[in-house]
Design a protein around this motif. Structure first.
Motif, PDB file in Angstrom:
ATOM      1  N   TRP A  20       0.841  -1.192   0.000  1.00 22.19           N
ATOM      2  CA  TRP A  20       0.000   0.000   0.000  1.00 22.19           C
ATOM      3  C   TRP A  20       0.876   1.241   0.000  1.00 22.19           C
ATOM      4  CZ3 TRP A  20      -5.291  -0.960   0.350  1.00 22.19           C
ATOM      5  CH2 TRP A  20      -6.125   0.158   0.478  1.00 22.19           C
ATOM      6  N   SER A  21       0.388   2.318  -0.583  1.00 20.86           N
ATOM      7  CA  SER A  21       1.101   3.591  -0.515  1.00 20.86           C
ATOM      8  C   SER A  21       0.167   4.707  -0.938  1.00 20.86           C
ATOM      9  CB  SER A  21       2.333   3.580  -1.431  1.00 20.86           C
ATOM     10  OG  SER A  21       2.980   4.835  -1.416  1.00 20.86           O
ATOM     11  N   VAL A  22       0.337   5.865  -0.328  1.00 19.04           N
ATOM     12  CA  VAL A  22      -0.472   7.020  -0.710  1.00 19.04           C
ATOM     13  C   VAL A  22       0.300   7.970  -1.607  1.00 19.04           C
ATOM     14  CG1 VAL A  22      -1.935   6.915   1.324  1.00 19.04           C
ATOM     15  CG2 VAL A  22       0.190   8.237   1.409  1.00 19.04           C
ATOM     16  N   ASP A  23       1.624   7.843  -1.654  1.00 20.41           N
ATOM     17  CA  ASP A  23       2.414   8.771  -2.462  1.00 20.41           C
ATOM     18  C   ASP A  23       3.438   8.075  -3.352  1.00 20.41           C
ATOM     19  OD1 ASP A  23       4.205   7.866  -0.603  1.00 20.41           O
ATOM     20  OD2 ASP A  23       4.589   9.826   0.319  1.00 20.41           O
ATOM     21  N   GLY A  24       3.473   6.743  -3.337  1.00 20.51           N
ATOM     22  CA  GLY A  24       4.409   6.027  -4.181  1.00 20.51           C
ATOM     23  C   GLY A  24       5.832   5.982  -3.663  1.00 20.51           C
ATOM     24  N   THR A  25       6.100   6.540  -2.474  1.00 21.12           N
ATOM     25  CA  THR A  25       7.454   6.529  -1.919  1.00 21.12           C
ATOM     26  C   THR A  25       7.505   5.854  -0.555  1.00 21.12           C
ATOM     27  OG1 THR A  25       7.135   8.720  -0.929  1.00 21.12           O
ATOM     28  CG2 THR A  25       8.056   8.624  -3.160  1.00 21.12           C
ATOM     29  N   ARG A  26       6.434   5.942   0.206  1.00 25.60           N
ATOM     30  CA  ARG A  26       6.383   5.328   1.536  1.00 25.60           C
ATOM     31  C   ARG A  26       5.439   4.132   1.489  1.00 25.60           C
ATOM     32  NH1 ARG A  26       4.411  10.285   4.876  1.00 25.60           N
ATOM     33  NH2 ARG A  26       3.222  10.461   2.945  1.00 25.60           N
ATOM     34  N   GLY A  27       5.999   2.946   1.730  1.00 26.55           N
ATOM     35  CA  GLY A  27       5.204   1.736   1.636  1.00 26.55           C
ATOM     36  C   GLY A  27       4.559   1.345   2.953  1.00 26.55           C
ATOM     37  N   ASP A  28       3.450   0.642   2.842  1.00 24.74           N
ATOM     38  CA  ASP A  28       2.736   0.139   4.003  1.00 24.74           C
ATOM     39  C   ASP A  28       2.090  -1.178   3.583  1.00 24.74           C
ATOM     40  OD1 ASP A  28       1.632  -0.129   6.472  1.00 24.74           O
ATOM     41  OD2 ASP A  28       0.057   1.365   6.197  1.00 24.74           O
ATOM     42  N   VAL A  29       1.677  -1.971   4.548  1.00 23.04           N
ATOM     43  CA  VAL A  29       1.009  -3.234   4.268  1.00 23.04           C
ATOM     44  C   VAL A  29      -0.338  -3.216   4.970  1.00 23.04           C
ATOM     45  CG1 VAL A  29       1.093  -5.733   4.538  1.00 23.04           C
ATOM     46  CG2 VAL A  29       3.177  -4.483   4.007  1.00 23.04           C
ATOM     47  N   ARG A  30      -1.409  -3.459   4.203  1.00 26.81           N
ATOM     48  CA  ARG A  30      -2.749  -3.434   4.764  1.00 26.81           C
ATOM     49  C   ARG A  30      -3.520  -4.680   4.354  1.00 26.81           C
ATOM     50  NH1 ARG A  30      -5.052   2.749   4.177  1.00 26.81           N
ATOM     51  NH2 ARG A  30      -3.188   3.846   4.899  1.00 26.81           N
ATOM     52  N   SER A  31      -4.631  -4.904   5.032  1.00 26.41           N
ATOM     53  CA  SER A  31      -5.465  -6.062   4.730  1.00 26.41           C
ATOM     54  C   SER A  31      -6.031  -5.961   3.313  1.00 26.41           C
ATOM     55  CB  SER A  31      -6.612  -6.161   5.737  1.00 26.41           C
ATOM     56  OG  SER A  31      -7.557  -7.145   5.318  1.00 26.41           O
ATOM     57  N   ILE A  32      -6.052  -7.078   2.633  1.00 29.55           N
ATOM     58  CA  ILE A  32      -6.627  -7.102   1.283  1.00 29.55           C
ATOM     59  C   ILE A  32      -8.107  -6.757   1.324  1.00 29.55           C
ATOM     60  CG2 ILE A  32      -7.237  -9.549   1.361  1.00 29.55           C
ATOM     61  CD1 ILE A  32      -5.813  -7.739  -1.700  1.00 29.55           C
ATOM     62  N   ASN A  33      -8.752  -6.976   2.473  1.00 32.73           N
ATOM     63  CA  ASN A  33     -10.183  -6.708   2.569  1.00 32.73           C
ATOM     64  C   ASN A  33     -10.504  -5.223   2.467  1.00 32.73           C
ATOM     65  OD1 ASN A  33     -10.635  -9.457   2.922  1.00 32.73           O
ATOM     66  ND2 ASN A  33     -10.380  -9.310   5.130  1.00 32.73           N
ATOM     67  N   GLU A  34      -9.510  -4.361   2.651  1.00 32.56           N
ATOM     68  CA  GLU A  34      -9.757  -2.934   2.475  1.00 32.56           C
ATOM     69  C   GLU A  34      -9.983  -2.585   1.012  1.00 32.56           C
ATOM     70  OE1 GLU A  34      -7.386  -0.206   4.661  1.00 32.56           O
ATOM     71  OE2 GLU A  34      -6.838  -1.681   6.167  1.00 32.56           O
ATOM     72  N   TYR A  35      -9.713  -3.520   0.123  1.00 36.55           N
ATOM     73  CA  TYR A  35     -10.020  -3.301  -1.281  1.00 36.55           C
ATOM     74  C   TYR A  35     -11.523  -3.330  -1.533  1.00 36.55           C
ATOM     75  CZ  TYR A  35      -5.709  -3.035  -3.951  1.00 36.55           C
ATOM     76  OH  TYR A  35      -4.555  -2.606  -4.521  1.00 36.55           O
ATOM     77  N   GLN A  36     -12.303  -3.864  -0.600  1.00 39.63           N
ATOM     78  CA  GLN A  36     -13.744  -3.923  -0.837  1.00 39.63           C
ATOM     79  C   GLN A  36     -14.317  -2.531  -1.049  1.00 39.63           C
ATOM     80  OE1 GLN A  36     -15.098  -6.422  -1.712  1.00 39.63           O
ATOM     81  NE2 GLN A  36     -14.883  -8.222  -0.433  1.00 39.63           N
ATOM     82  N   HIS A  37     -13.953  -1.562  -0.206  1.00 38.74           N
ATOM     83  CA  HIS A  37     -14.483  -0.217  -0.423  1.00 38.74           C
ATOM     84  C   HIS A  37     -13.724   0.488  -1.537  1.00 38.74           C
ATOM     85  CE1 HIS A  37     -11.053   0.997   2.144  1.00 38.74           C
ATOM     86  NE2 HIS A  37     -11.185   2.189   1.592  1.00 38.74           N
ATOM     87  N   CYS A  38     -12.513   0.015  -1.846  1.00 41.12           N
ATOM     88  CA  CYS A  38     -11.780   0.607  -2.968  1.00 41.12           C
ATOM     89  C   CYS A  38     -12.431   0.255  -4.293  1.00 41.12           C
ATOM     90  CB  CYS A  38     -10.345   0.114  -2.981  1.00 41.12           C
ATOM     91  SG  CYS A  38      -9.335   0.808  -1.664  1.00 41.12           S
ATOM     92  N   LEU A  39     -13.075  -0.918  -4.366  1.00 42.23           N
ATOM     93  CA  LEU A  39     -13.682  -1.313  -5.625  1.00 42.23           C
ATOM     94  C   LEU A  39     -14.726  -0.308  -6.076  1.00 42.23           C
ATOM     95  CD1 LEU A  39     -14.061  -5.171  -5.249  1.00 42.23           C
ATOM     96  CD2 LEU A  39     -12.448  -3.910  -6.642  1.00 42.23           C
ATOM     97  N   GLY A  40     -15.413   0.335  -5.113  1.00 40.92           N
ATOM     98  CA  GLY A  40     -16.396   1.351  -5.487  1.00 40.92           C
ATOM     99  C   GLY A  40     -15.756   2.489  -6.250  1.00 40.92           C
ATOM    100  N   SER A  41     -14.628   2.987  -5.742  1.00 47.89           N
ATOM    101  CA  SER A  41     -13.959   4.087  -6.431  1.00 47.89           C
ATOM    102  C   SER A  41     -13.318   3.613  -7.734  1.00 47.89           C
ATOM    103  CB  SER A  41     -12.884   4.703  -5.524  1.00 47.89           C
ATOM    104  OG  SER A  41     -11.880   3.757  -5.237  1.00 47.89           O
TER     105      SER A  41
END
Length: 546
Positions: A142-163
């Motif tokens: 995961w990353s919000v700016d492409g430079t700082r990485g993070d690891v999050r649950s794949i289930n957070e993609y559920q609300h991402c699918l809407g966008s």
């Protein structure tokens, strides 16, 4: 290392057709690669004579009396072109699936991000890249700016699918990736820098490579040993967890590719795994639930299980079937704990059926799997990874044996394989909705197995702009109002075009009449009488002579 597609032979050297894109019959793209005797990828566009033969139906002849579709000599073709993948007009998307469960060796874990960096070096600069880490939980880079990485649950993609649906058609490749979408190759290199150590820690005894559920008997026995699932909250729907995005890591990679890439993208999954799925301590359950009559055998099974774990920690995989070892066989388990033995057997059958369905879905979506077996893989895991890779047209690489540095060396070979792939672009236009078979011959002797494919329909003129406009409308108005608004605009445009055609038709008709010389009617003076029609002179007959 093994490389094959379907029933291809494993002999080296070899040349193979990995996939064909023929949705547009006028723009067929044939992807090929080759391996020499030392299992080093060959550059087919240099110093090689490659001839492609094509026939309708499911049979093809490569004899000398058959006219070839196209011949390439050092990349130059008589009726087409051959380009390296990095220079062709194609899209590429790669998802890494990486094992981080508790039994992954520490020295292997230390090299996982290094191995991914090596593979990234063989991808196109504009490739889209994602990373999935799996153990009991499935997590994503995961990353919000492409430079700082993070690891999050794949289930957070559920609300991402809407966008992602709201952005239909916007398959952009930004360096900053809101909602954890795929990254560019260079951004992925930055996020996976070994100095930043973005890899999650090794934990969990229920890895979900495929995500097949455990039967209650096994879960209860594991809980009695103090082994609880780390994903229990999401599997039971408690603790406010979201619905699962996918049951297994490979399935999650497939869904990410389908949600984030266009259909003509070259979709790849690179698996760095030991092939294990489900409870890792199944072989130890015999001792805990031993029947009195088999207590001696159960104790032996426990001792063999410990010996097996030590061998596995040293990189010596020797399991003959899931939940047992060659010395402590399934027969001992059936004697000691028949319920657990039956559960393990049923799980193997269910997993086999699940893999068949998963491979069918991967093939339908044209996703190719490249599998790298990491140190600690046993025979069962190796077999699963081989099947997954070879039946999707990918390559299987074995880094499970040898020194720890073997993983890095194999990853570099995978990068060379990606970089050496070529695209053949024959100039011949094929017919739509027809079945063809193609085969390739290199240097007049080494040939591929036949590859059968079906062409799509011939595209309408401007069809790409038509569908691009539809996606743009959906991206602005959403899936509720976008399609109705799109068709309303299409109907209004069609009516306007029809009106313009009628107007132009009338204009052309009047011009034709004028060109025919018809005299216009005289104008009537304002307030006056219309001019009288000209009088017709009366002819008198001359008198007859008398």
């Amino acid at each position: 290392m093994l490389a094959a597609q379907g029933g291809f032979s494993f002999e080296l050297p070899q040349i193979r057709i990995s996939r064909i894109q023929a949705s547009d019959p006028g723009n067929v793209r044939i992807f090929m690669s080759g391996l020499d005797e030392g299992m080093t990828p060959m550059e087919l566009n240099k110093n090689h004579l490659v001839t492609l033969f094509l026939s309708e139906g499911e049979q093809v002849s490569t004899g000398s009396d058959v006219s070839p579709l196209v011949t390439f000599d050092g990349g130059a073709g008589d009726h087409g072109r051959m380009l390296k993948l990095g220079k062709a007009d194609v899209r590429q998307a790669v998802i890494f699936v990486v094992s981080v469960h508790a039994e992954v060796r520490q020295d292997t874990w230390d090299l996982l991000d290094v191995a991914m960096q090596e593979v990234l070096g063989g991808l196109r600069p504009d490739a889209q890249v994602g990373v999935i880490f799996y153990a009991d939980r499935i997590r994503v880079l995961w990353s919000v700016d492409g430079t700082r990485g993070d690891v999050r649950s794949i289930n957070e993609y559920q609300h991402c699918l809407g966008s992602m649906r709201a952005d239909a058609g916007k398959f952009a490749r930004p360096t900053g990736v809101p909602c954890g979408r795929l990254f560019t190759r260079d951004a992925a290199k930055t996020l996976l820098d070994p100095k930043k150590r973005v890899l999650p820690p090794r934990q969990g005894l229920f890895p979900r490579l495929f995500g097949l559920g455990e039967v209650p008997e096994v879960e209860e026995a594991a809980a009695a040993r103090g082994h609880e699932r780390l994903d229990r909250a999401e599997s039971t729907g408690t603790a406010g967890e979201r619905e699962r995005f996918a049951d297994g890591a490979v399935e999650a990679a497939l869904r990410l590719l389908l949600a984030s890439t266009e259909p003509d993208t070259l979709r790849e999954v690179v698996v760095l795994s030991d092939g294990k799925d489900g409870y890792l301590g199944a072989a130890d359950l015999a001792q805990d639930k031993a029947a009195a009559i088999c207590s001696r055998e159960a104790k032996s099974c426990k001792e063999k299980g410990e010996s097996r774990r030590k061998k596995r920690a040293a990189g010596e995989g020797d399991a003959a079937d899931e939940g047992a070892s060659p010395e402590c066989t399934r027969e001992v388990l059936e004697c000691t704990v028949p319920k657990i033995a039956k559960a393990l057997g049923d799980r193997e059958l269910a997993l086999k059926s699940y893999m068949e369905n998963l491979i069918a879905m991967l093939r339908a979506a044209e996703v190719r799997v490249t599998a790298i077996a990491i140190p600690g893989s046993d025979e069962v895991g190796l077999a699963r990874l081989k099947v997954l890779a070879l039946k999707t047209g990918g390559t299987f690489w074995d880094a499970a044996t040898g020194p720890v540095g073997e993983l890095k060396r194999v990853a570099k070979k995978v990068a060379e394989e990606f970089a050496s792939e070529v695209v053949a672009l024959p100039s011949r236009r094929l017919e739509g909705h027809k079945t063809y078979t193609v085969a390739a011959v290199m240097d007049k002797e080494l040939k591929t197995a036949p590859y059968t494919f079906e062409t799509g329909a011939r595209p309408w003129p401007f069809s790409d702009k038509f569908w691009a406009f539809r996606r743009w409308m959906i991206s602005k108005l959403g899936h509720g109002f976008g399609p109705p608004a799109f068709w309303a605009v299409v109907v209004a445009g069609a009516l306007m075009a029809l009106s313009m055609l009628l107007t132009v038709g009338k204009l052309i008709k009047s011009l034709i009449k004028k060109a025919g010389g018809k005299v216009p009617k005289p104008a009537i003076p304002k307030g006056g009488q219309p001019p009288a029609p000209p009088k017709v002179p009366t002819l008198k007959r001359p008198p007859l002579p008398r």
